[in-house]
Write an enzyme that holds these catalytic residues in place. Structure first.
Site, PDB file in Angstrom:
ATOM      1  CB  CYS A  10      -0.913   0.006   1.228  1.00 16.50           C
ATOM      2  SG  CYS A  10      -2.089   1.389   1.240  1.00 16.50           S
ATOM      3  CG  ASP A  46      -0.772   3.900   5.354  1.00 19.41           C
ATOM      4  OD1 ASP A  46       0.132   4.430   6.035  1.00 19.41           O
ATOM      5  OD2 ASP A  46      -1.952   3.831   5.726  1.00 19.41           O
ATOM      6  NE  ARG A  73      -0.736   4.630   8.851  1.00 20.00           N
ATOM      7  CZ  ARG A  73      -1.970   4.291   9.189  1.00 20.00           C
ATOM      8  NH1 ARG A  73      -2.361   4.433  10.438  1.00 20.00           N
ATOM      9  NH2 ARG A  73      -2.805   3.802   8.294  1.00 20.00           N
ATOM     10  CG  HIS A 106      -1.728  -1.225   5.807  1.00 19.30           C
ATOM     11  ND1 HIS A 106      -2.195  -0.206   6.605  1.00 19.30           N
ATOM     12  CD2 HIS A 106      -1.927  -0.817   4.525  1.00 19.30           C
ATOM     13  CE1 HIS A 106      -2.645   0.772   5.840  1.00 19.30           C
ATOM     14  NE2 HIS A 106      -2.495   0.429   4.582  1.00 19.30           N
ATOM     15  CB  CYS A 163      -5.794  -0.528   4.528  1.00 17.36           C
ATOM     16  SG  CYS A 163      -5.461   0.053   2.849  1.00 17.36           S
TER      17      CYS A 163
HETATM   18 CO    CO Z   1      -3.488   1.153   2.980  1.00 19.19          CO
END
Ligand code: CO
Length: 208
Positions: free
Chosen positions: A41, A43, A45, A97, A100
């Site tokens: 992803c 993302d 993090r 994750h 998400c």
């Molecule tokens: Co995500």
């Protein structure tokens, strides 16, 4: 993060690397032979290399919203083709994750414009598994389970491609489904049974 500090950070990083290994960058420049394709992803993090302890040159990476492998997405299909046919990776990882935002958005009723067709792919995963998901009363647990099922479905999308089917036959290329837990930092192997999965889907998707 202060954008002007990035170049200073970079210089420090270059120096640190060269102090450890003077030939580091001239070796990197020779080419890449990664063994793993990581699909994760976007993302911020959920890093790719850092959470695996991998160094530059070890992992070929694709990241997009909710670690998707849409069947007609030219970016995902090109990355898979290049990684499997040219770099000859032996492992493909789809890493989702928990928590998400992309998966969460697909569970809500909202018109999100250009994101709609992308998130529709996740809604399709929900529909495919709606009996199981609707049976989970706790909303957080249902959300986490959709993250896992989405990883499994994206692994299936990986296996649908001709390149991967060929590489499985020729060199037993492996496909893995993982989830990163943002709350603990732990990487979880979903241990998807690909032999069983392949038996179930290959009758429909086999290409040779
Ligand atoms: Co995500």
């Amino acid at each position: 993060m202060d954008i002007t500090k990035i170049f200073k950070n970079n210089q420090e990083w270059v120096q640190k690397r060269l102090n450890l290994e003077p030939e580091y960058f001239s070796n990197l420049a020779k080419g890449q032979t990664p063994d793993i394709l990581y699909i994760g992803c976007s993302d911020s993090r959920v890093t790719a290399e850092e959470l695996m302890g991998a160094a530059p040159g070890e992992v070929f990476v694709l990241r997009n919203i909710a670690n998707m492998v849409p069947n007609t997405d030219l970016s995902a299909m090109s990355v898979i083709n290049y990684a499997v046919m040219h770099l000859k990776v032996n492992h493909i990882v789809v890493c989702g994750h928990y928590y998400c935002g992309g998966v969460q958005a697909a569970m809500k009723s909202a018109d999100l414009g250009i994101l709609n067709p992308w998130l529709r792919n996740i809604r399709d995963v929900y529909r495919t598994h709606q009996d199981e998901l609707n049976g989970i009363a706790d909303e957080e647990l249902r959300y986490k389970r959709l993250v896992e099922l989405n990883v499994e479905e994206q692994c299936i999308n990986v296996i649908k491609t001709a390149e991967v089917q060929k590489a499985r036959k020729e060199r037993n290329l492996m496909v893995h489904g993982w989830v990163f837990d943002v709350h603990t930092g732990e990487l979880i192997d979903l241990k998807i049974d690909f032999v069983k999965l392949l038996d179930k889907i290959m009758a429909i998707y086999h290409l040779d």
